[in-house]
Design an enzyme around this catalytic site. Sequence first.
Site, PDB file in Angstrom:
ATOM      1  N   HIS A  74      20.209  33.572  24.869  1.00  0.00           N
ATOM      2  CA  HIS A  74      20.723  32.700  23.795  1.00  0.00           C
ATOM      3  C   HIS A  74      21.929  33.330  23.079  1.00  0.00           C
ATOM      4  O   HIS A  74      22.082  33.197  21.862  1.00  0.00           O
ATOM      5  CB  HIS A  74      19.630  32.385  22.758  1.00  0.00           C
ATOM      6  CG  HIS A  74      18.475  31.603  23.301  1.00  0.00           C
ATOM      7  ND1 HIS A  74      18.390  30.240  23.213  1.00  0.00           N
ATOM      8  CD2 HIS A  74      17.353  31.995  23.949  1.00  0.00           C
ATOM      9  CE1 HIS A  74      17.258  29.824  23.766  1.00  0.00           C
ATOM     10  NE2 HIS A  74      16.614  30.877  24.231  1.00  0.00           N
ATOM     11  N   ASN A 146      13.218  24.882  21.755  1.00  0.00           N
ATOM     12  CA  ASN A 146      14.245  24.516  22.738  1.00  0.00           C
ATOM     13  C   ASN A 146      14.384  23.004  22.793  1.00  0.00           C
ATOM     14  O   ASN A 146      13.573  22.282  22.207  1.00  0.00           O
ATOM     15  CB  ASN A 146      13.843  25.020  24.129  1.00  0.00           C
ATOM     16  CG  ASN A 146      14.097  26.514  24.321  1.00  0.00           C
ATOM     17  OD1 ASN A 146      14.888  27.114  23.606  1.00  0.00           O
ATOM     18  ND2 ASN A 146      13.436  27.097  25.293  1.00  0.00           N
ATOM     19  N   HIS A 338      12.304  34.559  14.210  1.00  0.00           N
ATOM     20  CA  HIS A 338      11.079  35.239  14.642  1.00  0.00           C
ATOM     21  C   HIS A 338       9.910  34.248  14.526  1.00  0.00           C
ATOM     22  O   HIS A 338       9.599  33.798  13.413  1.00  0.00           O
ATOM     23  CB  HIS A 338      10.864  36.455  13.729  1.00  0.00           C
ATOM     24  CG  HIS A 338       9.582  37.179  13.969  1.00  0.00           C
ATOM     25  ND1 HIS A 338       8.921  37.154  15.167  1.00  0.00           N
ATOM     26  CD2 HIS A 338       8.831  37.963  13.155  1.00  0.00           C
ATOM     27  CE1 HIS A 338       7.830  37.875  15.074  1.00  0.00           C
ATOM     28  NE2 HIS A 338       7.749  38.373  13.870  1.00  0.00           N
TER      29      HIS A 338
HETATM   30 FE1  HDD Z   1      13.072  33.387  23.054  1.00  0.00          FE
HETATM   31  C1  HDD Z   1      15.903  34.226  21.433  1.00  0.00           C
HETATM   32  C2  HDD Z   1      13.527  30.080  22.188  1.00  0.00           C
HETATM   33  C3  HDD Z   1      10.337  32.478  24.969  1.00  0.00           C
HETATM   34  C4  HDD Z   1      12.425  36.613  23.659  1.00  0.00           C
HETATM   35  N1  HDD Z   1      14.443  32.347  22.020  1.00  0.00           N
HETATM   36  C5  HDD Z   1      15.546  32.883  21.424  1.00  0.00           C
HETATM   37  C6  HDD Z   1      16.295  31.847  20.772  1.00  0.00           C
HETATM   38  C7  HDD Z   1      15.621  30.675  20.981  1.00  0.00           C
HETATM   39  C8  HDD Z   1      14.466  30.995  21.771  1.00  0.00           C
HETATM   40  C9  HDD Z   1      16.019  29.298  20.487  1.00  0.00           C
HETATM   41  C10 HDD Z   1      17.598  32.031  20.020  1.00  0.00           C
HETATM   42  C11 HDD Z   1      17.352  32.279  18.559  1.00  0.00           C
HETATM   43  C12 HDD Z   1      18.666  32.401  17.847  1.00  0.00           C
HETATM   44  O1  HDD Z   1      19.393  31.395  17.786  1.00  0.00           O
HETATM   45  O2  HDD Z   1      18.941  33.488  17.373  1.00  0.00           O
HETATM   46  N2  HDD Z   1      12.167  31.629  23.548  1.00  0.00           N
HETATM   47  C13 HDD Z   1      12.456  30.398  23.003  1.00  0.00           C
HETATM   48  C14 HDD Z   1      11.439  29.459  23.391  1.00  0.00           C
HETATM   49  C15 HDD Z   1      10.559  30.120  24.176  1.00  0.00           C
HETATM   50  C16 HDD Z   1      11.008  31.494  24.265  1.00  0.00           C
HETATM   51  C17 HDD Z   1      11.410  28.012  22.967  1.00  0.00           C
HETATM   52  C18 HDD Z   1       9.304  29.634  24.845  1.00  0.00           C
HETATM   53  C19 HDD Z   1       8.617  28.613  24.435  1.00  0.00           C
HETATM   54  N3  HDD Z   1      11.666  34.359  24.151  1.00  0.00           N
HETATM   55  C20 HDD Z   1      10.602  33.817  24.827  1.00  0.00           C
HETATM   56  C21 HDD Z   1       9.769  34.877  25.348  1.00  0.00           C
HETATM   57  C22 HDD Z   1      10.346  36.067  24.974  1.00  0.00           C
HETATM   58  C23 HDD Z   1      11.541  35.711  24.214  1.00  0.00           C
HETATM   59  C24 HDD Z   1       8.494  34.667  26.142  1.00  0.00           C
HETATM   60  C25 HDD Z   1       9.922  37.483  25.233  1.00  0.00           C
HETATM   61  C26 HDD Z   1       8.836  37.852  25.789  1.00  0.00           C
HETATM   62  N4  HDD Z   1      14.024  35.104  22.679  1.00  0.00           N
HETATM   63  C27 HDD Z   1      13.557  36.330  22.977  1.00  0.00           C
HETATM   64  C28 HDD Z   1      14.400  37.446  22.441  1.00  0.00           C
HETATM   65  C29 HDD Z   1      15.522  36.671  21.676  1.00  0.00           C
HETATM   66  C30 HDD Z   1      15.162  35.229  21.950  1.00  0.00           C
HETATM   67  C31 HDD Z   1      14.815  38.438  23.431  1.00  0.00           C
HETATM   68  C32 HDD Z   1      16.970  37.035  21.975  1.00  0.00           C
HETATM   69  C33 HDD Z   1      17.640  37.179  20.640  1.00  0.00           C
HETATM   70  C34 HDD Z   1      16.566  37.093  19.672  1.00  0.00           C
HETATM   71  O3  HDD Z   1      15.368  36.905  20.292  1.00  0.00           O
HETATM   72  O4  HDD Z   1      16.668  37.199  18.464  1.00  0.00           O
HETATM   73  O5  HDD Z   1      13.659  38.252  21.619  1.00  0.00           O
END
Ligand code: HDD
Length: 697
Positions: A74, A146, A338
């Site tokens: 993202h 999402n 978060h």
């Molecule tokens: Fe995630 C970012 C949505 C599963 C780990 N995620 C991130 C963002 C969105 C989502 C919208 C961007 C937030 C922003 O604008 O800063 N992610 C989802 C959705 C998921 C999902 C809807 C499943 C239903 N994500 C998911 C899993 C993991 C992560 C299973 C880790 C095991 N996601 C992350 C992250 C991010 C992230 C690596 C990257 C930047 C952040 O968190 O702040 O931790």
Amino acid sequence: MTDQNRSSGDMPDKEGDARGQQGRYLTTAQGARLRDTDHSLKAGRRGPILLQDHHLREKITHFDHERIPERVVHARGAAAHGVFESYGTASSVTGAAFLQHGAVTPTFTRFSTVLGSRGSADTVRDTRGFATKFYTGEGTFDLVGNNIPVFFIQDGIKFPDVIHAAKPHPDREIPQAQSAHDTFWDFVSLHTEAQHHTLWNMSDRGIPRSFRMMEGFGIHTFRMENAEGEMTMVKFHWKPVLGVHSLTWEEAQMVSGADPDFHRRDLADAIEAGTYPQWELGIQVLGDNEDQTFAGIDLLDPTKIVPEELAPVQPIGKLTLTRNPDNYFAETEQVAFHPGNLPPGIDVTDDPLLQVRLFSYQDTQLTRLGGPNWNQLPINRSHAPVNDMLRDGYGQQDDHVGQAPYQPNSLDGGCPFTAGDGEHAFNDLAVKVPESVKNRELSASFEDHYSQPRMFWKSMTQPEKRHIIAAYSFELGKCREQAIRERQLACLAQIDPVLCQKVAEALGLEAPEPAEPLDDRLEPSPALSQLGRSWPVDGRKVAVIVDPDEDDQDLPRLLKAITEASMTPVLVAPRGGAIAGRTIDETFATARSVEFDAIVVSGNPTPADDATPSLDQKAGAPAAPGIDPRLTLMIQECWRHAKVIGAWGRGREVIAETGVQASPGVVEDDRPATVLAKVTELLGQHRVWKRFTPVRG
Ligand code: HDD
């Protein structure tokens, strides 16, 4: 900052503590005024630079460290401030204060693509993030969702796998922001729980027209607790007031070149123009039972939806985005979401994807935002009073007082105190944990990977099915490994024989038979289709083709009518200048058809000198005599992308010459007002769907 406050030396108009610029003089970071920032301090005019130049060192050192790591997923996004107004309709299921009647809560929403780097194009085929921070009086609530209601994996431990497979190949770091490559299809064809999400990606949902025209989903099932302590399971939905609309694939690809910032620009322009994007937040109320299922659907499995026909989405409030960020880095880049940021009255479930997320988001900020104090950045600060016992660390902003940052204490009089009943404390819900043994397994219900993809396919209309077939054909066509294509075809055979057959034909392969009987346990869900309704046209862009050499009497009235219909007219002519007192916005050299939602032709302008025949023209129909080939191309592209086309006066000559006259969605009349009324009505359906031929087979 306006010129006015710059010259008067006033503080810029910023909220809270974010005082990035004060006073009218350029200063060092310590506030010493500077006489010169253009020349380094040298030993003579032509001499070497002196180490003593502290301004030079400060300026360059700070610049050297301006970038922070982009989000691991993202990374590319755009955001806006807004306000959430609660209808109060959720008060029977939750005690959360921001969901009570009349509550108004400030918000910050960030939309994103998933796969691309920070500088990648907006309109790639991908899932879109839809993350909202509600700054509630009881603590911040982050709804990190999402635009697709299901996810690739059922257990968060697989997240690094799916992302490694989808990101560019590790050797050459290509392709950027694409799923059309071997490693992605290798993973999803081997790991068939990803097939449902992948099918949504291949549908029109993967290429939204605008962030403003996307649904959003919390995906996981959450729990709510009401004032009486009763628990309910819910799923969150964002419903855009403008409806759900998409680009065509060809448009999306062209926009990536013509305007890689298409979605970012669209969001900011709409807010600046005062056509504020809006969504209704809704919940599906799914009761509570020990199995944690609804109508046989496992509510802990994030690869499953609950069809709206079985559990209607009940509106609980409205989000309006009202203000663009002042500073992209400070707000959009530094915002940190978060899923564990929850107010009292909302809690998580045991969905194994959500459980891992609860760890990952906190953890990732340590690297991305450089330490544990990221919650103190202005955009991440809680609007509720904070009195924690977290101390020190990199980037500490707060000057904590007191002696006893521990509990229990007597030195600070026992302060801060833990909250009792009736004092708005977060309540970890007392949910029964099923008796079991430790293991690395999922429940058997998670093994159903195909009933819902099949339901999704059956719920699509003909044009939507056509687009899905084309998307798979493109993506698998880009794979180099035959074994991967064949394995994915075997997955498609399990979803639908026509889908499989058509994609196999495009690839020049045999369509396999399904290995298992097709899973028809679910009825089609009409709510999944984007077609069949009419929507407001707010913020839609209408290209108005004008002849700058003609005195167009009707033009001012027409432009006014377009604006009054909440749309944006864009005057396009062979060359720059003005017409009827209005500046021409774009020329045939700068405008591409894909930047507009509809086109109306009011004149037949003489081709400009730079209108040389182009390769594009050879690819389309023969050039129309006397018409600028770029205009011909623009009209033919609008036709091919099923956009509404209107014409009056000499504009009708253009329509006749380009060969699109008398076909569905081409509106001609002598009166511009009549044309505009019809164009607006048709635009409400987004496209002229009749122009797409049905899928045969
Ligand atoms: Fe995630 C970012 C949505 C599963 C780990 N995620 C991130 C963002 C969105 C989502 C919208 C961007 C937030 C922003 O604008 O800063 N992610 C989802 C959705 C998921 C999902 C809807 C499943 C239903 N994500 C998911 C899993 C993991 C992560 C299973 C880790 C095991 N996601 C992350 C992250 C991010 C992230 C690596 C990257 C930047 C952040 O968190 O702040 O931790």
